[in-house]
Design a protein around this motif. Sequence first.
Motif, PDB file in Angstrom:
ATOM      1  N   LEU A  88      70.088  -7.132  68.755  1.00 54.11           N
ATOM      2  CA  LEU A  88      68.696  -7.536  68.980  1.00 54.11           C
ATOM      3  C   LEU A  88      68.379  -8.879  68.309  1.00 54.11           C
ATOM      4  O   LEU A  88      67.260  -9.112  67.873  1.00 54.11           O
ATOM      5  CB  LEU A  88      67.724  -6.451  68.493  1.00 54.11           C
ATOM      6  N   GLY A  89      69.395  -9.737  68.221  1.00 55.49           N
ATOM      7  CA  GLY A  89      69.190 -11.076  67.684  1.00 55.49           C
ATOM      8  C   GLY A  89      69.184 -11.182  66.180  1.00 55.49           C
ATOM      9  O   GLY A  89      69.087 -12.294  65.647  1.00 55.49           O
ATOM     10  N   GLY A 114      70.990   1.670  73.492  1.00 58.29           N
ATOM     11  CA  GLY A 114      70.268   2.934  73.627  1.00 58.29           C
ATOM     12  C   GLY A 114      69.018   3.028  72.772  1.00 58.29           C
ATOM     13  O   GLY A 114      68.287   4.023  72.844  1.00 58.29           O
ATOM     14  N   ILE A 115      68.740   2.013  71.967  1.00 56.40           N
ATOM     15  CA  ILE A 115      67.546   1.998  71.116  1.00 56.40           C
ATOM     16  C   ILE A 115      66.363   1.435  71.909  1.00 56.40           C
ATOM     17  O   ILE A 115      66.484   0.409  72.581  1.00 56.40           O
ATOM     18  CB  ILE A 115      67.760   1.135  69.857  1.00 56.40           C
ATOM     19  N   HIS A 116      65.243   2.117  71.847  1.00 58.57           N
ATOM     20  CA  HIS A 116      64.022   1.588  72.459  1.00 58.57           C
ATOM     21  C   HIS A 116      63.407   0.595  71.477  1.00 58.57           C
ATOM     22  O   HIS A 116      62.833   0.980  70.458  1.00 58.57           O
ATOM     23  CB  HIS A 116      63.035   2.702  72.766  1.00 58.57           C
ATOM     24  N   GLU A 124      56.263 -14.094  70.056  1.00 59.20           N
ATOM     25  CA  GLU A 124      56.867 -15.421  70.033  1.00 59.20           C
ATOM     26  C   GLU A 124      57.518 -15.719  68.691  1.00 59.20           C
ATOM     27  O   GLU A 124      58.608 -16.256  68.610  1.00 59.20           O
ATOM     28  CB  GLU A 124      55.820 -16.486  70.357  1.00 59.20           C
ATOM     29  N   GLU A 125      56.853 -15.359  67.621  1.00 61.93           N
ATOM     30  CA  GLU A 125      57.445 -15.579  66.301  1.00 61.93           C
ATOM     31  C   GLU A 125      56.861 -14.574  65.327  1.00 61.93           C
ATOM     32  O   GLU A 125      55.658 -14.509  65.136  1.00 61.93           O
ATOM     33  CB  GLU A 125      57.188 -16.999  65.810  1.00 61.93           C
ATOM     34  N   SER A 126      57.734 -13.772  64.741  1.00 62.42           N
ATOM     35  CA  SER A 126      57.275 -12.724  63.845  1.00 62.42           C
ATOM     36  C   SER A 126      57.453 -13.160  62.397  1.00 62.42           C
ATOM     37  O   SER A 126      58.525 -13.021  61.825  1.00 62.42           O
ATOM     38  CB  SER A 126      58.068 -11.434  64.114  1.00 62.42           C
ATOM     39  N   HIS A 127      56.387 -13.725  61.840  1.00 62.33           N
ATOM     40  CA  HIS A 127      56.371 -14.062  60.418  1.00 62.33           C
ATOM     41  C   HIS A 127      57.616 -14.858  60.011  1.00 62.33           C
ATOM     42  O   HIS A 127      58.310 -14.520  59.062  1.00 62.33           O
ATOM     43  CB  HIS A 127      56.229 -12.804  59.578  1.00 62.33           C
ATOM     44  N   VAL A 132      62.851 -12.194  69.930  1.00 57.68           N
ATOM     45  CA  VAL A 132      62.589 -12.211  71.375  1.00 57.68           C
ATOM     46  C   VAL A 132      63.089 -10.951  72.072  1.00 57.68           C
ATOM     47  O   VAL A 132      62.615 -10.614  73.157  1.00 57.68           O
ATOM     48  CB  VAL A 132      63.238 -13.459  72.024  1.00 57.68           C
ATOM     49  N   SER A 133      64.040 -10.257  71.487  1.00 57.29           N
ATOM     50  CA  SER A 133      64.587  -9.042  72.103  1.00 57.29           C
ATOM     51  C   SER A 133      63.934  -7.772  71.583  1.00 57.29           C
ATOM     52  O   SER A 133      64.368  -6.667  71.915  1.00 57.29           O
ATOM     53  CB  SER A 133      66.103  -8.969  71.852  1.00 57.29           C
TER      54      SER A 133
END
Length: 221
Positions: A88-89, A114-116, A124-127, A132-133
């Motif tokens: 997930l990046g 398999g993870i939701h 767009e940008e988390s802290h 993005v994934s």
Amino acid sequence: MREFTGMKAARAFIVAVTTLAAVWADSEAKLQVVTSTTDLAAIAREVGGEQIEVSSVCSATRDVHSVEILPSYMLKIRSADLFLKVGLGLDDWVNNLAANSENADLLVIDCSQGIHALRDENDEESHGHLHVSGNPHYWLGPSNLPAIARNIHDGLCRVNPNNAAFYDARMTLFIAKLDSAFANWKASLSLFRGAAILTYHESWPYFAHDFELDIVGIVES
């Protein structure tokens, strides 16, 4: 008397050599697993048991978002059979590490399969970190641990099919323990259902989701 002493010394030497050879052979037989984080390493040990040796690139105090590639990391990967990454990046640096390791037989497993993935409040940008994934801190939600264990199990079976039955049994036992523990944790935290919490970094949405907590603020250093 001197001959007897010499015979004892010879026997002791033979026993020592035999023991060391057995230990060396046992170590050689173990599957070499490398992970990006200590959390994945801990789960891998539960599933792989004594059939594997596990080491982690990042220590528990390192920022896994950004890792400087060191020669020692390359040596770990070069002799590894299996590499486990968060995905997930979060640890994309693994791709360059694996590509330059000169280990054509290395299998890389993305443990986020398999993870939701939950979305951050700001996609767009988390802290300060781009997710993005989806939020990559999924292992902090106990409900995701069985899926992680299954992904690791599948990787172990692919590189070491002869021990598949052993990995099956270990994974089944581990997931049973997780299910029991998760039920107890939910019961213990039921009094806090709906409580407002403040967290460090955007690391805890999966935990909050599992225990029905409300994240009202996020702190960054």
